[in-house]
Design a protein around this motif. Structure first.
Motif, PDB file in Angstrom:
ATOM      1  N   VAL A   1      -1.316  -6.792 -15.033  1.00  0.00           N
ATOM      2  CA  VAL A   1      -2.652  -6.356 -14.609  1.00  0.00           C
ATOM      3  C   VAL A   1      -2.657  -5.328 -13.486  1.00  0.00           C
ATOM      4  CG1 VAL A   1      -3.834  -8.465 -15.322  1.00  0.00           C
ATOM      5  CG2 VAL A   1      -2.868  -8.334 -13.034  1.00  0.00           C
ATOM      6  N   LEU A   2      -1.596  -5.269 -12.697  1.00  0.00           N
ATOM      7  CA  LEU A   2      -1.691  -4.520 -11.447  1.00  0.00           C
ATOM      8  C   LEU A   2      -0.590  -3.477 -11.268  1.00  0.00           C
ATOM      9  CD1 LEU A   2      -3.776  -4.981  -9.195  1.00  0.00           C
ATOM     10  CD2 LEU A   2      -2.092  -6.383  -8.012  1.00  0.00           C
ATOM     11  N   PHE A   3       0.555  -3.767 -11.835  1.00  0.00           N
ATOM     12  CA  PHE A   3       1.715  -2.922 -11.557  1.00  0.00           C
ATOM     13  C   PHE A   3       2.156  -2.117 -12.770  1.00  0.00           C
ATOM     14  CE2 PHE A   3       3.107  -6.379  -8.367  1.00  0.00           C
ATOM     15  CZ  PHE A   3       2.363  -5.800  -7.359  1.00  0.00           C
ATOM     16  N   GLN A   4       2.767  -0.978 -12.471  1.00  0.00           N
ATOM     17  CA  GLN A   4       3.485  -0.213 -13.482  1.00  0.00           C
ATOM     18  C   GLN A   4       4.922  -0.052 -12.984  1.00  0.00           C
ATOM     19  OE1 GLN A   4       0.365   1.725 -12.232  1.00  0.00           O
ATOM     20  NE2 GLN A   4      -0.580   0.095 -13.446  1.00  0.00           N
ATOM     21  N   PRO A   5       5.833   0.330 -13.883  1.00  0.00           N
ATOM     22  CA  PRO A   5       7.219   0.524 -13.438  1.00  0.00           C
ATOM     23  C   PRO A   5       7.286   1.564 -12.314  1.00  0.00           C
ATOM     24  CG  PRO A   5       7.074   0.561 -15.822  1.00  0.00           C
ATOM     25  CD  PRO A   5       5.679   0.537 -15.323  1.00  0.00           C
ATOM     26  N   THR A   6       8.212   1.350 -11.421  1.00  0.00           N
ATOM     27  CA  THR A   6       8.323   2.233 -10.264  1.00  0.00           C
ATOM     28  C   THR A   6       8.790   3.635 -10.672  1.00  0.00           C
ATOM     29  OG1 THR A   6       9.387   2.508  -8.122  1.00  0.00           O
ATOM     30  CG2 THR A   6      10.691   1.450  -9.840  1.00  0.00           C
ATOM     31  N   LYS A   7       8.369   4.630  -9.874  1.00  0.00           N
ATOM     32  CA  LYS A   7       8.855   5.988 -10.093  1.00  0.00           C
ATOM     33  C   LYS A   7       9.761   6.417  -8.948  1.00  0.00           C
ATOM     34  CE  LYS A   7       4.676   7.332 -12.625  1.00  0.00           C
ATOM     35  NZ  LYS A   7       3.735   6.281 -12.164  1.00  0.00           N
TER      36      LYS A   7
ATOM     37  N   VAL B   1      11.701  -5.849  -4.864  1.00  0.00           N
ATOM     38  CA  VAL B   1      11.474  -5.100  -6.101  1.00  0.00           C
ATOM     39  C   VAL B   1      10.457  -3.982  -5.852  1.00  0.00           C
ATOM     40  CG1 VAL B   1      12.018  -7.090  -7.584  1.00  0.00           C
ATOM     41  CG2 VAL B   1       9.646  -6.635  -6.952  1.00  0.00           C
ATOM     42  N   PHE B   2      10.552  -2.939  -6.655  1.00  0.00           N
ATOM     43  CA  PHE B   2       9.684  -1.768  -6.509  1.00  0.00           C
ATOM     44  C   PHE B   2       8.709  -1.708  -7.676  1.00  0.00           C
ATOM     45  CE2 PHE B   2      13.589  -0.977  -4.294  1.00  0.00           C
ATOM     46  CZ  PHE B   2      13.208  -0.303  -3.142  1.00  0.00           C
TER      47      PHE B   2
END
Ligand SMILES: [Zn+2]
Length: 330
Positions: free
Chosen positions: A147-153, A179-180
Motif C-alpha cells: 500500500v505504501l512502498f515501492q522498490p528503492t531507487k 531496508v530501503f
C-alpha cells in the motif's frame, strides 16, 4: 396506610393484584382474600431503577412491585432510611448527577485507555515470542510494500555504504536490519516490530551527510529498543487484539497489525524516549549532536508541505522543543 401492589409468588411468572398495609412493625400482604404477615425488618426494599418502580423482596420466594415511584413512609420506619431513599431518588432524578456519573465512567475509560491498555500492551509486547514478532514484522512489511512502498531507487553502492555506516558507527544488535524503500510519504523512517528499520529514498536524499542519517537511525533504534512499534500497535488495536494474542489466536492479530501500523502515531513519551536513546547513542559513538537537530529541521520543513506522513510530522510536533537538548550540548 394501604396501597395496591403487584405480587409475584416467585413460582409462577404471573403477577397478582394485592394490597399492602402495615400494623406497627408488621406488614400485611393480602392476595385474593388470603393475608400473609411479614416483619418489616425482613423486607428488602429496592429503589426505583429507571422506569421500573421500587420492588420489595419478601423473606420467602415472592416479591412485590409497587405501582408508584415513592415508597410510603410507613414502609421505611427509620428516619435515616427515609433520608437515604429520598437522597437516592433525588440523585436518580437529577440530570447533573447522571452527568456526573457519566463523567466518572468516561474518566475510568480514559484511565484504562491511557494507562491500562498501554501497560498491558507493553506486557504483551515483551512476552511475545521472537518468532511471532518475526512473522508480524514480515507481514507488516509486506502490507506496507503493497500500500505504501515501492522498490528503492537508491543505487546499490549507496545502500551498501549506508548499511556499513549503520553497522560500524551505531553497532546495532544482530537482529536489527535496515531496508530501503521508495514512497510517496516522503522523507521518513519507521521501525517495525522485530527490528526492521525502513528508510525512504527521500530521507536518503534529504540527509546532507552521513551523520544526519545516523542521527535518524539512532532515533529509530530507540523505538526498536523499547518496542514502541509493537506497543503502539497493540495499544491502538485495543483489548480485542490483546485478547486474541493472549488466547493464542495469532492469526487475527497478524491480520490486524499492518492496518494499525499505517495509522500509527507514537505517543510523545515514546518520541522522548527515542530522542533520549539517540542522544545517548550519538554521544557514545562520537557523532556530534547537532546533526540530530539539523536533520529534524529539514524533515519538519519538508513535511510542512506534505500532510500524509507519520513519523516525523504529526507525531513529532514540537521540533524546536525536541532539538533543544541536542543544541545545548554543543
Ligand atoms: Zn520517532
Amino acid at each position: 396506610m394501604t396501597i395496591s401492589v403487584r405480587y409475584y409468588d416467585g413460582i409462577t411468572a404471573a403477577a397478582q393484584v394485592a394490597v399492602l398495609s402495615a400494623e406497627g412493625d408488621v406488614v400485611l400482604l393480602t392476595v385474593a382474600d388470603k393475608t400473609q404477615r411479614y416483619s418489616l425488618k425482613k423486607l428488602k426494599i429496592n429503589p426505583q431503577l429507571g422506569h421500573v418502580f421500587p420492588t420489595i423482596d419478601l423473606p420467602d420466594e415472592g416479591y412485590i412491585e409497587l405501582l408508584q415511584a415513592d415508597v410510603p413512609a410507613w414502609l421505611l420506619p427509620h428516619k435515616h432510611q427515609r433520608l437515604f431513599w429520598q437522597r437516592l431518588w433525588h440523585w436518580e432524578n437529577k440530570l447533573h448527577y447522571i452527568a456526573l456519573s457519566m463523567l466518572g465512567i468516561l474518566a475510568f475509560a480514559y484511565v484504562l485507555v491511557t494507562y491500562g491498555i498501554p501497560k498491558m500492551a507493553q506486557g504483551v509486547a515483551n512476552s511475545l515470542p521472537p518468532a511471532t514478532e518475526q512473522v508480524l514484522a514480515q507481514h507488516t512489511l509486506k502490507s506496507l510494500d503493497y500500500v505504501l512502498f515501492q522498490p528503492t531507487k537508491v543505487p546499490i553502492a549507496k545502500q551498501q555504504h549506508i548499511q556499513q555506516l549503520f553497522k560500524q558507527r551505531l553497532q546495532p544488535a544482530a537482529h536489527i536490519n535496515l531496508v530501503f524503500r521508495d514512497s510517496e510519504i516522503g522523507a521518513n523512517a519507521l521501525a517495525l516490530p522485530n527490528g526492521t528499520i525502513v528508510i525512504t529514498d527521500d530521507l536518503v536524499s534529504l540527509a546532507k551527510n552521513d551523520n544526519e542519517l545516523l542521527a535518524v537511525l539512532a532515533h529509530e533504534l530507540g523505538h526498536v529498543q523499547a518496542r514502541h512499534g509493537l506497543r503502539s500497535a497493540l495499544s491502538a488495536a485495543g483489548l480485542g487484539i490483546m485478547v486474541s494474542t493472549l488466547t493464542g489466536d495469532v492469526e487475527s492479530t497478524i491480520a490486524a497489525i499492518p492496518t494499525v501500523f499505517l495509522q500509527l502515531s507514537y505517543s510523545r513519551d515514546f518520541e522522548r524516549e527515542a530522542d533520549q536513546f539517540a542522544y545517548d547513542t550519538m554521544l557514545k559513538h562520537d557523532i556530534p549532536l547537532h546533526y540530530f537537530a539539523d536533520i529534524l529541521l529539514s524533515l519538519a520543513s519538508q513535511h510542512n508541505a506534505n500532510s500524509e506522513a507519520n513519523d516525523y510530522q504529526q507525531t513529532h510536533p514540537n521540533v524546536q522543543e525536541r532539538i533543544q537538548p541536542f543544541l545545548k550540548a554543543q
